[in-house]
Design a protein around this motif. Sequence first.
Motif, PDB file in Angstrom:
ATOM      1  N   VAL A 120      18.771 -73.327 -95.729  1.00 48.73           N
ATOM      2  CA  VAL A 120      18.704 -74.021 -96.920  1.00 48.73           C
ATOM      3  C   VAL A 120      20.124 -74.735 -97.059  1.00 48.73           C
ATOM      4  CG1 VAL A 120      19.628 -73.156 -99.393  1.00 48.73           C
ATOM      5  CG2 VAL A 120      17.882 -71.921 -98.192  1.00 48.73           C
ATOM      6  N   LEU A 121      21.058 -74.612 -96.238  1.00 47.54           N
ATOM      7  CA  LEU A 121      22.272 -75.461 -96.312  1.00 47.54           C
ATOM      8  C   LEU A 121      21.939 -76.689 -95.801  1.00 47.54           C
ATOM      9  CD1 LEU A 121      25.036 -72.800 -95.462  1.00 47.54           C
ATOM     10  CD2 LEU A 121      24.874 -74.118 -97.631  1.00 47.54           C
ATOM     11  N   LEU A 122      21.250 -76.636 -94.657  1.00 48.34           N
ATOM     12  CA  LEU A 122      20.696 -77.867 -93.792  1.00 48.34           C
ATOM     13  C   LEU A 122      19.581 -78.591 -94.656  1.00 48.34           C
ATOM     14  CD1 LEU A 122      20.501 -79.472 -91.261  1.00 48.34           C
ATOM     15  CD2 LEU A 122      18.414 -78.070 -90.454  1.00 48.34           C
ATOM     16  N   GLU A 123      18.784 -78.024 -95.751  1.00 53.52           N
ATOM     17  CA  GLU A 123      17.998 -78.769 -96.470  1.00 53.52           C
ATOM     18  C   GLU A 123      19.004 -79.487 -97.451  1.00 53.52           C
ATOM     19  OE1 GLU A 123      13.735 -77.051 -97.286  1.00 53.52           O
ATOM     20  OE2 GLU A 123      15.224 -75.314 -97.428  1.00 53.52           O
ATOM     21  N   ARG A 124      19.785 -78.739 -98.058  1.00 53.58           N
ATOM     22  CA  ARG A 124      20.521 -79.493 -99.020  1.00 53.58           C
ATOM     23  C   ARG A 124      21.372 -80.612 -98.425  1.00 53.58           C
ATOM     24  NH1 ARG A 124      24.532 -76.245-102.783  1.00 53.58           N
ATOM     25  NH2 ARG A 124      24.461 -78.301-103.923  1.00 53.58           N
ATOM     26  N   ASN A 125      21.922 -80.514 -97.183  1.00 57.24           N
ATOM     27  CA  ASN A 125      22.410 -81.819 -96.463  1.00 57.24           C
ATOM     28  C   ASN A 125      21.702 -82.902 -96.441  1.00 57.24           C
ATOM     29  OD1 ASN A 125      25.359 -80.684 -96.647  1.00 57.24           O
ATOM     30  ND2 ASN A 125      24.712 -79.739 -94.428  1.00 57.24           N
ATOM     31  N   ARG A 126      20.308 -82.674 -95.964  1.00 56.21           N
ATOM     32  CA  ARG A 126      19.510 -83.739 -95.837  1.00 56.21           C
ATOM     33  C   ARG A 126      19.091 -84.182 -97.210  1.00 56.21           C
ATOM     34  NH1 ARG A 126      16.469 -83.858 -91.008  1.00 56.21           N
ATOM     35  NH2 ARG A 126      14.636 -84.549 -92.076  1.00 56.21           N
ATOM     36  N   ASP A 127      19.005 -83.387 -98.403  1.00 52.42           N
ATOM     37  CA  ASP A 127      18.621 -84.000 -99.622  1.00 52.42           C
ATOM     38  C   ASP A 127      19.811 -85.078 -99.954  1.00 52.42           C
ATOM     39  OD1 ASP A 127      16.366 -82.689 -99.748  1.00 52.42           O
ATOM     40  OD2 ASP A 127      17.150 -80.797-100.841  1.00 52.42           O
ATOM     41  N   ARG A 128      20.847 -84.603 -99.603  1.00 51.53           N
ATOM     42  CA  ARG A 128      22.127 -85.478-100.321  1.00 51.53           C
ATOM     43  C   ARG A 128      22.563 -86.606 -99.513  1.00 51.53           C
ATOM     44  NH1 ARG A 128      26.228 -80.566-102.190  1.00 51.53           N
ATOM     45  NH2 ARG A 128      25.756 -80.233 -99.787  1.00 51.53           N
ATOM     46  N   ALA A 129      22.037 -86.785 -98.180  1.00 50.61           N
ATOM     47  CA  ALA A 129      22.314 -87.602 -97.038  1.00 50.61           C
ATOM     48  C   ALA A 129      21.774 -88.964 -97.487  1.00 50.61           C
ATOM     49  CB  ALA A 129      21.703 -87.349 -95.618  1.00 50.61           C
ATOM     50  N   PRO A 130      22.807 -89.929 -97.256  1.00 51.11           N
ATOM     51  CA  PRO A 130      22.151 -91.208 -97.445  1.00 51.11           C
ATOM     52  C   PRO A 130      21.021 -91.772 -96.791  1.00 51.11           C
ATOM     53  CG  PRO A 130      24.388 -91.448 -96.038  1.00 51.11           C
ATOM     54  CD  PRO A 130      23.957 -89.903 -96.582  1.00 51.11           C
ATOM     55  N   VAL A 131      20.185 -92.716 -96.957  1.00 53.68           N
ATOM     56  CA  VAL A 131      19.282 -93.271 -96.444  1.00 53.68           C
ATOM     57  C   VAL A 131      19.577 -93.781 -94.988  1.00 53.68           C
ATOM     58  CG1 VAL A 131      17.364 -95.011 -96.189  1.00 53.68           C
ATOM     59  CG2 VAL A 131      17.983 -93.862 -98.336  1.00 53.68           C
ATOM     60  N   GLN A 132      18.958 -93.300 -94.032  1.00 56.55           N
ATOM     61  CA  GLN A 132      19.351 -93.316 -92.425  1.00 56.55           C
ATOM     62  C   GLN A 132      18.633 -94.691 -91.977  1.00 56.55           C
ATOM     63  OE1 GLN A 132      21.484 -90.922 -90.913  1.00 56.55           O
ATOM     64  NE2 GLN A 132      21.687 -90.682 -93.200  1.00 56.55           N
ATOM     65  N   SER A 133      19.355 -95.408 -91.258  1.00 52.47           N
ATOM     66  CA  SER A 133      18.905 -96.885 -90.703  1.00 52.47           C
ATOM     67  C   SER A 133      19.611 -96.858 -89.468  1.00 52.47           C
ATOM     68  CB  SER A 133      19.226 -97.980 -91.782  1.00 52.47           C
ATOM     69  OG  SER A 133      18.771 -99.031 -91.236  1.00 52.47           O
ATOM     70  N   PRO A 134      18.970 -96.811 -88.098  1.00 56.40           N
ATOM     71  CA  PRO A 134      17.612 -96.328 -88.406  1.00 56.40           C
ATOM     72  C   PRO A 134      17.112 -95.263 -88.497  1.00 56.40           C
ATOM     73  CG  PRO A 134      18.261 -96.676 -85.976  1.00 56.40           C
ATOM     74  CD  PRO A 134      19.766 -96.945 -86.971  1.00 56.40           C
ATOM     75  N   GLY A 135      15.928 -94.797 -89.161  1.00 58.29           N
ATOM     76  CA  GLY A 135      15.307 -93.767 -89.344  1.00 58.29           C
ATOM     77  C   GLY A 135      14.633 -93.116 -88.110  1.00 58.29           C
ATOM     78  N   GLU A 136      14.101 -91.938 -88.184  1.00 51.33           N
ATOM     79  CA  GLU A 136      13.531 -90.972 -87.156  1.00 51.33           C
ATOM     80  C   GLU A 136      12.120 -92.071 -86.830  1.00 51.33           C
ATOM     81  OE1 GLU A 136      13.965 -86.466 -87.657  1.00 51.33           O
ATOM     82  OE2 GLU A 136      12.751 -87.504 -89.214  1.00 51.33           O
ATOM     83  N   SER A 137      11.486 -92.612 -87.836  1.00 51.57           N
ATOM     84  CA  SER A 137      10.498 -93.348 -87.481  1.00 51.57           C
ATOM     85  C   SER A 137      10.623 -94.753 -86.415  1.00 51.57           C
ATOM     86  CB  SER A 137       9.649 -93.960 -88.593  1.00 51.57           C
ATOM     87  OG  SER A 137      10.647 -94.844 -89.338  1.00 51.57           O
ATOM     88  N   ASP A 138      12.084 -95.107 -86.483  1.00 54.27           N
ATOM     89  CA  ASP A 138      12.433 -96.359 -85.634  1.00 54.27           C
ATOM     90  C   ASP A 138      12.764 -95.741 -84.394  1.00 54.27           C
ATOM     91  OD1 ASP A 138      11.760 -98.135 -87.664  1.00 54.27           O
ATOM     92  OD2 ASP A 138      13.826 -97.250 -88.773  1.00 54.27           O
TER      93      ASP A 138
END
Length: 205
Positions: free
Chosen positions: A146-164
């Motif tokens: 749950v803590l990891l999910e909350r951190n991911r929810d609040r994280a800024p948009v990642q660039s590059p992201g996983e798709s890159d």
Amino acid sequence: MPRTSLTREEILDAAAVLVKQHGPAGLSMRKLAAELGTAVTSIYWHVGNRESLVDALVERTVRELGAIVPRGSAPADRIVSVARTLRRELRARPHLIAMVHERGLTERMFLPAQQALVHEVHAAGLRGARAAEAVRAVQFQVVGYVLLERNRDRAPVQSPGESDLWTAPVAEHDPALARALARPADPERLFAVSMRALVESLLPA
């Protein structure tokens, strides 16, 4: 015209909504009265001052977290069901959980879920220290997730992201792995898979 009929539960419901929308700092008696269309004095009459209101919200949150009913027939299914319900309840009310923590009632809040897990690991044949280890492993996995999910929810948009980032060479020339890791994670499925693996490793063969 101020409302004349008001119940304690209606006040707590509205207060919980304010906390969910604005956090604990956004809960004031004036805002709550405006939300309910009543006078501040009416709120005081039903629940006391703000501290009493917060205490009542905390107590209700503790009670709600205690209403976890295992589902399924096999021990592993029932344990995973407790874990999934606990995760869902924690995710649904982060600010209220924070208030419970601030009041020093976290352990009490988790006790009913732990008791449900104790019953299920006993039914699966575990006793003593091994049973305690299983209960805590499941609880810690849920809270950590749950803590990891909350951190991911609040994280800024990642660039590059996983798709890159995930290409075949990076994935040790496993194109299917690269494609899978380039897609957004499915939190529900990942939780179910990881929890199932954990529970099955803890229970007797």
